[in-house]
Design a protein around this motif. Structure first.
Motif, PDB file in Angstrom:
ATOM      1  N   GLU A  59       3.234  -0.409  -0.116  1.00 47.20           N
ATOM      2  CA  GLU A  59       4.584  -0.858   0.219  1.00 47.20           C
ATOM      3  C   GLU A  59       4.719  -1.074   1.723  1.00 47.20           C
ATOM      4  O   GLU A  59       5.321  -2.061   2.174  1.00 47.20           O
ATOM      5  CB  GLU A  59       5.615   0.163  -0.261  1.00 47.20           C
ATOM      6  N   GLN A  60       4.180  -0.160   2.509  1.00 48.52           N
ATOM      7  CA  GLN A  60       4.234  -0.289   3.964  1.00 48.52           C
ATOM      8  C   GLN A  60       3.492  -1.539   4.430  1.00 48.52           C
ATOM      9  O   GLN A  60       3.966  -2.270   5.309  1.00 48.52           O
ATOM     10  CB  GLN A  60       3.643   0.951   4.628  1.00 48.52           C
ATOM     11  N   LEU A  61       2.322  -1.799   3.831  1.00 48.37           N
ATOM     12  CA  LEU A  61       1.558  -2.995   4.191  1.00 48.37           C
ATOM     13  C   LEU A  61       2.340  -4.258   3.843  1.00 48.37           C
ATOM     14  O   LEU A  61       2.396  -5.207   4.641  1.00 48.37           O
ATOM     15  CB  LEU A  61       0.210  -2.998   3.467  1.00 48.37           C
ATOM     16  N   LYS A  62       2.947  -4.270   2.658  1.00 51.32           N
ATOM     17  CA  LYS A  62       3.718  -5.453   2.236  1.00 51.32           C
ATOM     18  C   LYS A  62       4.885  -5.698   3.185  1.00 51.32           C
ATOM     19  O   LYS A  62       5.102  -6.843   3.634  1.00 51.32           O
ATOM     20  CB  LYS A  62       4.229  -5.246   0.813  1.00 51.32           C
ATOM     21  N   ASN A  63       5.618  -4.649   3.516  1.00 52.00           N
ATOM     22  CA  ASN A  63       6.772  -4.802   4.407  1.00 52.00           C
ATOM     23  C   ASN A  63       6.345  -5.246   5.796  1.00 52.00           C
ATOM     24  O   ASN A  63       6.990  -6.094   6.428  1.00 52.00           O
ATOM     25  CB  ASN A  63       7.559  -3.494   4.484  1.00 52.00           C
ATOM     26  N   SER A  64       5.252  -4.670   6.274  1.00 50.45           N
ATOM     27  CA  SER A  64       4.774  -5.024   7.611  1.00 50.45           C
ATOM     28  C   SER A  64       4.284  -6.469   7.660  1.00 50.45           C
ATOM     29  O   SER A  64       4.529  -7.184   8.635  1.00 50.45           O
ATOM     30  CB  SER A  64       3.655  -4.065   8.028  1.00 50.45           C
ATOM     31  N   MET A  65       3.600  -6.913   6.589  1.00 48.93           N
ATOM     32  CA  MET A  65       3.114  -8.293   6.560  1.00 48.93           C
ATOM     33  C   MET A  65       4.280  -9.270   6.416  1.00 48.93           C
ATOM     34  O   MET A  65       4.218 -10.402   6.909  1.00 48.93           O
ATOM     35  CB  MET A  65       2.118  -8.477   5.422  1.00 48.93           C
ATOM     36  N   ALA A  66       5.338  -8.851   5.738  1.00 51.27           N
ATOM     37  CA  ALA A  66       6.516  -9.710   5.608  1.00 51.27           C
ATOM     38  C   ALA A  66       7.223  -9.874   6.951  1.00 51.27           C
ATOM     39  O   ALA A  66       7.666 -10.970   7.311  1.00 51.27           O
ATOM     40  CB  ALA A  66       7.468  -9.140   4.566  1.00 51.27           C
ATOM     41  N   LEU A  67       7.316  -8.767   7.708  1.00 46.75           N
ATOM     42  CA  LEU A  67       7.990  -8.816   9.007  1.00 46.75           C
ATOM     43  C   LEU A  67       7.090  -9.371  10.105  1.00 46.75           C
ATOM     44  O   LEU A  67       7.596  -9.903  11.096  1.00 46.75           O
ATOM     45  CB  LEU A  67       8.458  -7.405   9.395  1.00 46.75           C
ATOM     46  N   LEU A  71       0.386  -8.883  -2.608  1.00 53.62           N
ATOM     47  CA  LEU A  71      -0.286  -8.974  -1.316  1.00 53.62           C
ATOM     48  C   LEU A  71      -1.237 -10.167  -1.259  1.00 53.62           C
ATOM     49  O   LEU A  71      -1.421 -10.779  -0.201  1.00 53.62           O
ATOM     50  CB  LEU A  71      -1.053  -7.682  -1.031  1.00 53.62           C
ATOM     51  N   THR A  72      -1.828 -10.507  -2.400  1.00 51.32           N
ATOM     52  CA  THR A  72      -2.764 -11.635  -2.414  1.00 51.32           C
ATOM     53  C   THR A  72      -2.046 -12.972  -2.576  1.00 51.32           C
ATOM     54  O   THR A  72      -2.356 -13.933  -1.870  1.00 51.32           O
ATOM     55  CB  THR A  72      -3.794 -11.475  -3.545  1.00 51.32           C
ATOM     56  N   THR A  73      -1.099 -13.053  -3.502  1.00 51.71           N
ATOM     57  CA  THR A  73      -0.477 -14.338  -3.812  1.00 51.71           C
ATOM     58  C   THR A  73       0.607 -14.734  -2.819  1.00 51.71           C
ATOM     59  O   THR A  73       0.738 -15.910  -2.465  1.00 51.71           O
ATOM     60  CB  THR A  73       0.121 -14.323  -5.229  1.00 51.71           C
ATOM     61  N   VAL A  74       1.402 -13.764  -2.351  1.00 51.45           N
ATOM     62  CA  VAL A  74       2.505 -14.074  -1.441  1.00 51.45           C
ATOM     63  C   VAL A  74       2.059 -14.033   0.007  1.00 51.45           C
ATOM     64  O   VAL A  74       2.367 -14.935   0.794  1.00 51.45           O
ATOM     65  CB  VAL A  74       3.681 -13.105  -1.670  1.00 51.45           C
ATOM     66  N   TYR A  75       1.294 -13.008   0.382  1.00 51.26           N
ATOM     67  CA  TYR A  75       0.924 -12.802   1.781  1.00 51.26           C
ATOM     68  C   TYR A  75      -0.513 -13.211   2.086  1.00 51.26           C
ATOM     69  O   TYR A  75      -0.999 -13.010   3.194  1.00 51.26           O
ATOM     70  CB  TYR A  75       1.188 -11.346   2.171  1.00 51.26           C
ATOM     71  N   ASN A  76      -1.200 -13.760   1.089  1.00 53.20           N
ATOM     72  CA  ASN A  76      -2.481 -14.428   1.291  1.00 53.20           C
ATOM     73  C   ASN A  76      -3.589 -13.499   1.781  1.00 53.20           C
ATOM     74  O   ASN A  76      -4.554 -13.951   2.415  1.00 53.20           O
ATOM     75  CB  ASN A  76      -2.320 -15.587   2.274  1.00 53.20           C
ATOM     76  N   ALA A  77      -3.471 -12.200   1.529  1.00 55.01           N
ATOM     77  CA  ALA A  77      -4.543 -11.280   1.888  1.00 55.01           C
ATOM     78  C   ALA A  77      -5.654 -11.342   0.835  1.00 55.01           C
ATOM     79  O   ALA A  77      -5.432 -11.777  -0.294  1.00 55.01           O
ATOM     80  CB  ALA A  77      -4.006  -9.857   1.986  1.00 55.01           C
ATOM     81  N   SER A  78      -6.836 -10.930   1.212  1.00 54.45           N
ATOM     82  CA  SER A  78      -7.916 -10.718   0.250  1.00 54.45           C
ATOM     83  C   SER A  78      -7.998  -9.220  -0.029  1.00 54.45           C
ATOM     84  O   SER A  78      -7.863  -8.412   0.889  1.00 54.45           O
ATOM     85  CB  SER A  78      -9.246 -11.216   0.811  1.00 54.45           C
TER      86      SER A  78
END
Length: 318
Positions: free
Chosen positions: A173-181, A229-236
């Motif tokens: 969750e922290q990674l997702k929020n940080s990548m969004a911001l 994380l992969t589909t929205v924020y394009n991480a592997s």
């Protein structure tokens, strides 16, 4: 309050926090802590939980929003011809790759090798270590054998020691929020997330009738976050998993752990097995992929610089 709940539910959350130590969304949705709150009616707790679950659901984006969101893509080509063939040219942005295999089949070596390659390209890596097997000395030796700037590579790998499924949910969750911001240099440059090994966190909470539903919900939530994380924020994402016995009529039949619900989570799955004839070597077999034919395989050798094709002769790792 952080979720922007209406005032009537904010009071409910405050009561849950005070009486039942409900601090996080995970506490509210996936534990029995709310049941310890005797002041609130069960209906009020259920209504609050339903609203929070809706607010935490995967977001829906329009095509225009997806174009406007900055998506730096990664195509990490390895220096192993066999791996590149199995992965259709390397590790791509948006892929969720699962490495399955028994103990000591090269899974962690693969994770550290990929992390080193991605970090050496200038990108950042989040490495979630569940088995306490991440070795900074091993990564340093890989860099030294390849004449890479060791300190720069090591600084781009951020290590999390996680021994609990709830902590894993919070980390994701922290990674997702940080990548969004995109509020830190690390989040802006994050290209690879590694979890080694996901089954050690999820398998214990899936057993037993009493906690099976709760464990299943947590597993689904982990899968949903990884997909996002992969589909929205394009991480592997690279995850490792163990194997269990497959068909009882086939003694050597193996399948991934965590059951049928988890099978659909990864986009690519590879099975690692020991090479019985060559020391420090293992065989990688493509089990599932929508980009390449399955059942293709390659042999890889563990050496001081990471991994390489078996035919590349040289001195193996001591």
């Amino acid at each position: 309050a952080k979720l922007g709940l209406p005032s009537e539910h904010t009071a409910t959350v405050e009561c849950l926090r005070r009486e039942a130590d409900v601090i996080t969304v995970t506490d509210l949705l996936f534990t029995d802590k709310p049941q310890k709150c005797i002041t609130l009616e069960p209906r009020a707790i259920q209504d609050c939980a339903s609203l929070v679950e809706q607010m935490c659901a995967s977001p829906i984006f329009s095509a225009l929003e997806m174009i406007e969101y900055p998506q730096e893509k990664m195509n990490q080509i390895t220096d192993c011809v066999g791996l590149n063939r199995l992965l259709a040219g390397g590790v791509h942005s948006g892929q969720l790759i699962e490495i399955v295999g028994q103990l000591a089949t090269g899974k962690t070596q693969f994770c550290m090798y990929l992390s080193m390659l991605v970090a050496s390209s200038g990108a950042h890596v989040c490495y979630v270590d569940v088995t306490n097997s991440f070795s900074p000395h091993r990564v340093r030796d890989m860099c030294t054998a390849r004449n890479l700037p060791t300190n720069d590579v090591m600084n781009r790998i951020q290590l999390y020691r996680v021994y609990d499924a709830f902590v894993l949910l919070n980390v994701l969750e922290q990674l997702k929020n940080s990548m969004a911001l995109r509020d830190t240099e690390f989040s802006r440059g994050l290209r690879l997330i590694v979890i080694d090994s996901v089954n050690l966190l999820l398998s214990p909470i899936l057993g037993g009738y009493r906690h099976q539903r709760q464990g299943h919900n947590i597993m689904v939530s982990v899968g949903r976050l990884l997909k996002e994380l992969t589909t929205v924020y394009n991480a592997s994402v690279i995850i490792t998993n163990s194997t269990v016995q497959g068909d009882r009529n086939m003694p050597n039949s193996l399948k991934p752990a965590l059951g049928s619900t988890w099978v659909s989570v990864p986009t690519v799955r590879m099975l690692f097995t020991k090479d019985p004839y060559t020391p420090n070597c293992f065989v990688a077999t493509l089990v599932n992929s929508n980009e390449h034919k399955v059942d293709d395989s390659c042999s890889l050798e563990i050496w001081k610089g990471g991994l390489r094709d078996v035919q590349d002769s040289g001195v193996p790792m001591s």
